[in-house]
Design a protein around this motif. Structure first.
Motif, PDB file in Angstrom:
ATOM      1  N   UNK A   1      16.276 -44.959  -4.602  1.00 37.65           N
ATOM      2  CA  UNK A   1      16.084 -46.293  -4.022  1.00 37.65           C
ATOM      3  C   UNK A   1      15.246 -47.160  -4.955  1.00 37.65           C
ATOM      4  N   UNK A   2      14.165 -46.600  -5.490  1.00 36.10           N
ATOM      5  CA  UNK A   2      13.324 -47.352  -6.438  1.00 36.10           C
ATOM      6  C   UNK A   2      14.115 -47.760  -7.679  1.00 36.10           C
TER       7      UNK A   2
ATOM      8  N   UNK B   1      14.151 -33.436  -1.495  1.00 35.39           N
ATOM      9  CA  UNK B   1      15.281 -34.352  -1.367  1.00 35.39           C
ATOM     10  C   UNK B   1      14.828 -35.735  -0.916  1.00 35.39           C
ATOM     11  N   UNK B   2      13.767 -35.809  -0.111  1.00 33.08           N
ATOM     12  CA  UNK B   2      13.234 -37.105   0.303  1.00 33.08           C
ATOM     13  C   UNK B   2      12.640 -37.832  -0.906  1.00 33.08           C
ATOM     14  N   UNK B   3      11.919 -37.096  -1.754  1.00 33.02           N
ATOM     15  CA  UNK B   3      11.370 -37.708  -2.968  1.00 33.02           C
ATOM     16  C   UNK B   3      12.503 -38.192  -3.875  1.00 33.02           C
ATOM     17  N   UNK B   4      13.545 -37.383  -3.996  1.00 28.39           N
ATOM     18  CA  UNK B   4      14.682 -37.773  -4.833  1.00 28.39           C
ATOM     19  C   UNK B   4      15.336 -39.033  -4.281  1.00 28.39           C
TER      20      UNK B   4
ATOM     21  N   UNK C   1      16.775 -52.052 -10.814  1.00 36.60           N
ATOM     22  CA  UNK C   1      17.987 -52.584 -11.450  1.00 36.60           C
ATOM     23  C   UNK C   1      18.330 -53.969 -10.905  1.00 36.60           C
ATOM     24  N   UNK C   2      18.168 -54.164  -9.614  1.00 40.03           N
ATOM     25  CA  UNK C   2      18.470 -55.473  -9.018  1.00 40.03           C
ATOM     26  C   UNK C   2      17.469 -56.533  -9.435  1.00 40.03           C
TER      27      UNK C   2
END
Length: 168
Positions: free
Chosen positions: A68-69, A60-63, A74-75
């Motif tokens: 976030x990446x 879940x941390x990797x997900x 996208x930004x």
């Protein structure tokens, strides 16, 4: 137990929950599925996935990091516009020289076709197409029956069409 079977077991146990978490975080379900697969691909690169203390938390941390990446990428990308957006004009609003020439030739051929028509046919077609008169009104103006006025218009159209096809 091999690293491959450990990875399969982790996938069997956690993939559904992980994909659900990613779908809630992202607007696109296809992207969520892709990132879920990416998590397990990255886990496959881990030297000893079986030795993780909390594999579920690690997944879940990797997900979360992938989400976030994704948002950062996208930004950082410039905002794109769909190509069919009417506000986005990629071409010159004026017709190109070839189009102008083609239109002029077409009009010239049409004038020649109209000029070649007998007067009654030309007049009936002009009244019908340009002035929007009905067959009854054309018949009254020409002093013929409504049916004959319709024939005049049809003959004029057919003769013009034939002449334009011959010219092309």
């Amino acid at each position: 137990m091999t690293a491959h079977t450990d990875l399969d077991a982790l996938f069997q146990r956690h993939a559904t929950d992980l994909a659900g978490y990613l779908r809630r975080q992202l607007a696109c379900p296809h992207l969520a599925e892709d990132l879920c697969q990416e998590v397990f691909l990255r886990l496959g690169q881990h030297p000893e996935p079986a030795r993780l203390d909390e594999p579920r938390a690690y997944l879940f941390r990797m997900a979360r990091n992938l989400v976030i990446d994704h948002h950062r990428r996208c930004r950082s990308r410039p905002v794109s516009q769909p190509l069919d957006d009417p506000a986005l004009c990629l071409s010159c609003p004026r017709p190109c020289p070839e189009e102008v020439t083609e239109r002029r030739l077409c009009l010239m051929r049409l004038r020649e076709a109209l000029d070649a028509l007998p007067e009654r046919l030309r007049q009936a077609l002009t009244w019908h197409r340009l002035e929007g008169l009905t067959q009854a009104e054309i018949g009254r103006r020409l002093g013929v029956s409504e049916r004959m006025a319709g024939r005049y218009v049809a003959q004029a159209i057919e003769r013009c069409r034939a002449r334009l096809e011959d010219a092309a």
